[in-house]
Design an enzyme around this catalytic site. Structure first.
Site, mmCIF file in Angstrom:
data_model
loop_
_atom_site.group_PDB
_atom_site.id
_atom_site.type_symbol
_atom_site.label_atom_id
_atom_site.label_comp_id
_atom_site.label_asym_id
_atom_site.label_seq_id
_atom_site.Cartn_x
_atom_site.Cartn_y
_atom_site.Cartn_z
ATOM 1 N N HIS A 28 5.546 -30.676 11.769
ATOM 2 C CA HIS A 28 4.725 -29.511 11.437
ATOM 3 C C HIS A 28 3.865 -29.551 10.368
ATOM 4 O O HIS A 28 3.007 -28.508 9.991
ATOM 5 C CB HIS A 28 5.958 -28.497 11.183
ATOM 6 C CG HIS A 28 6.923 -28.433 12.468
ATOM 7 N ND1 HIS A 28 6.636 -27.817 13.340
ATOM 8 C CD2 HIS A 28 8.105 -28.847 12.372
ATOM 9 C CE1 HIS A 28 7.511 -27.745 14.340
ATOM 10 N NE2 HIS A 28 8.550 -28.530 13.720
ATOM 11 N N HIS A 57 8.527 -23.913 10.046
ATOM 12 C CA HIS A 57 7.543 -24.465 10.882
ATOM 13 C C HIS A 57 6.048 -24.286 10.471
ATOM 14 O O HIS A 57 5.210 -25.036 10.613
ATOM 15 C CB HIS A 57 7.383 -24.083 12.496
ATOM 16 C CG HIS A 57 8.399 -24.672 13.197
ATOM 17 N ND1 HIS A 57 8.823 -24.487 14.591
ATOM 18 C CD2 HIS A 57 9.692 -25.263 12.785
ATOM 19 C CE1 HIS A 57 9.582 -25.068 15.024
ATOM 20 N NE2 HIS A 57 10.380 -25.638 14.047
ATOM 21 N N CYS A 102 2.760 -3.128 4.045
ATOM 22 C CA CYS A 102 2.124 -1.992 4.541
ATOM 23 C C CYS A 102 2.874 -0.998 5.310
ATOM 24 O O CYS A 102 4.050 -1.123 5.721
ATOM 25 C CB CYS A 102 0.714 -2.199 4.978
ATOM 26 S SG CYS A 102 0.548 -3.212 6.578
ATOM 27 N N ASP A 159 1.007 -1.019 -0.092
ATOM 28 C CA ASP A 159 0.068 0.048 -0.077
ATOM 29 C C ASP A 159 1.122 1.236 0.006
ATOM 30 O O ASP A 159 2.194 0.965 -0.077
ATOM 31 C CB ASP A 159 -0.916 0.006 1.100
ATOM 32 C CG ASP A 159 -0.170 0.305 2.551
ATOM 33 O OD1 ASP A 159 1.008 0.488 2.673
ATOM 34 O OD2 ASP A 159 -1.145 0.108 3.506
HETATM 35 C C1 RB5 Z 1 -1.893 3.166 6.268
HETATM 36 O O1 RB5 Z 1 -1.945 4.419 6.593
HETATM 37 C C2 RB5 Z 1 -1.706 2.059 7.333
HETATM 38 O O2 RB5 Z 1 -2.842 1.919 8.375
HETATM 39 C C3 RB5 Z 1 -1.519 0.926 6.632
HETATM 40 O O3 RB5 Z 1 -0.624 0.792 5.931
HETATM 41 C C4 RB5 Z 1 -1.158 -0.404 7.664
HETATM 42 O O4 RB5 Z 1 -0.135 0.089 8.632
HETATM 43 C C5 RB5 Z 1 -2.241 -1.003 8.375
HETATM 44 O O5 RB5 Z 1 -2.036 -2.018 9.004
#
Ligand code: RB5
Length: 150
Positions: A133, A98, A65, A8
């Site tokens: 596992h 695992h 993210c 993201d």
């Molecule tokens: C985006 O601002 C942020 O919320 C996202 O990248 C992430 O950290 C969510 O878990």
């Protein structure tokens, strides 16, 4: 091995560092993530890559993210995905040994590029141990498909 990579907007900078690293170590990848200046909600970013994993178009996913957590929660909703948010080497190694993890999730606001690339190397180069596992991973699959381990 072919990797699907996704991110993201909070993961773009780290994604670019990881792509550079994959280029340097000669690992093939497809970038399904957003570019600098673009935004996407992390569940959408997770789904784009994880569908490619379960369809067999790529072997494993690297997802980024802000924290690595949101994108891992979303990824784990997709049947066949075993995603782990990692910010330490031990976890990156053992989630392969695992859990047979097929998605490594990283936080662009949590780990620096150097550590992230080390985690990627462990994720790519560590084989699943199998044995006892395998039974546990099979139970995860049963839980996913039948709603219960029992
Ligand atoms: C985006 O601002 C942020 O919320 C996202 O990248 C992430 O950290 C969510 O878990």
């Amino acid at each position: 091995m072919k990797i699907g990579i996704g991110n993201d907007h909070a993961g773009t900078t780290l994604k670019l560092e990881i792509c550079k690293h994959l280029d340097e170590i000669g690992v093939e990848y497809v970038d399904f993530g957003v570019a600098p200046g673009e935004a996407i909600d992390y569940p959408v970013a997770a789904e784009r890559v994880c569908r490619q994993v379960v369809n067999g178009n790529v072997d494993r996913a690297i997802l980024i993210c802000g924290t690595g957590i949101g994108i891992s929660i979303a990824a784990n909703k997709i049947k066949g995905i075993r995603a782990c948010a990692c910010s330490d080497s031990f976890s990156a190694k053992y989630t392969r040994l695992h859990n047979d993890a097929n998605a490594l999730c990283l936080g662009g606001r949590v780990v620096g590029a150097g550590l992230a690339c080390e985690l990627v190397d462990l994720f790519l180069n560590t084989e699943f141990e199998g044995g006892r596992h395998q039974r546990r991973v099979d139970l995860i699959t049963k839980l996913e498909q039948e709603g219960s381990c029992e």
